[in-house]
Write a protein that holds these residues in place. Sequence first.
Motif: not given
Length: 356
Positions: A209-218, A230-248
């Motif tokens: 499948l095709t995805f749109k992805r963005a990796l954001l970090s501190m 202790l916590l160290c720099p973190a990341q949040i990756e946002l991901i959007e799928v194309r061509g399939r119905e998504v569920k909550q």
Amino acid sequence: MGQMLEKSYQINGIQQIGIGVKDVHKAWSWYRQAFSMDVPVFEDEATANLMTKYTNGTAESRHAVLAMNMQGGGGFEIWQFTSRTPTPAGFEILPGDLGIYAVKMRVRNLAKAFEHLKECGAIILTSPSKTPNGVGTFFLKDPFDNVFQIVEDSNRFSENTSPTGGVLGVVIGVSDLENSIALYRDILGFSVMNYKEESTFEDLPEQKLTFKRALLSMPTEGNPGAFGALLCPAQIELIEVRGREVKQIFNGRLWGDLGFIHCCLDVNGMRNLKVKASEAGHPFTVDSEDSFDMGSASGHFGYLEDVDRTLIEFVETHRVPILQKWNLYLNLKNRDHKKNLPKFLVKLLALNRVKA
């Protein structure tokens, strides 16, 4: 005014990921073995009176453990209802479904972590490969049907022989990538864009499948806050799928049911953050208003929802136990919030370690 508010709060890293489980002791035992989440910050049984917005108006009871890996990274808040039986999603959660799809775990040696986690009984979802920015990775499921992404990362707090470190970040499914970025980048401090791409990806469990992805970090120059190192720099990756119905992922279920229930950020300046988030269209939906006891720890906590109703928690820690056996606590309310605690003090947490 906006610039002043922006400077009057700080995000210190991902403090923990809430994981709803059926049996807190069974789950924690596996997480100690697999991910070395063996240092408890608190263990508490209480009624979640302030979370009734997300528990159908009923104050539900729970048993929770916040556990850390002293190699560095965020922890797990392992969370079990004691007043009701938690429910699963009822469908296979796939990349791009709305909510927290996976938790990123930091490792120094991908091959060593791969063999260790296989031996622990993890279900391997993908072979070791590379992320879009060339970092070694693979995906797995734990015995409780939760997905984790193992990612090579060089940041650490202390040296130990554990095959894995703590939480590096989360993969969050969104309905509109462009519309979702602003909250995490502009309000929550994940200001570094590591990549933003649309394609098929060999490192994901759904490779066709095709995805749109963005990796954001501190920013990587070092986290502020008492436990920032202790916590160290973190990341949040946002991901959007194309061509399939998504569920909550949590549609029709309660906060605290099975799966990843929230991503919690460690903050200072909670009230100013609340104003800033509200101005940006993300008002707090839960706010403890002041210090709230969490067993042997205490702090001010709040929640907001992202565009797709994924829950982001914030905790401004006021008191934390360092040596519980001797009733030694740290009061953090009146210290310089930009400075890390001395490393030796944070390392004392390890004296509370629970064997795997």
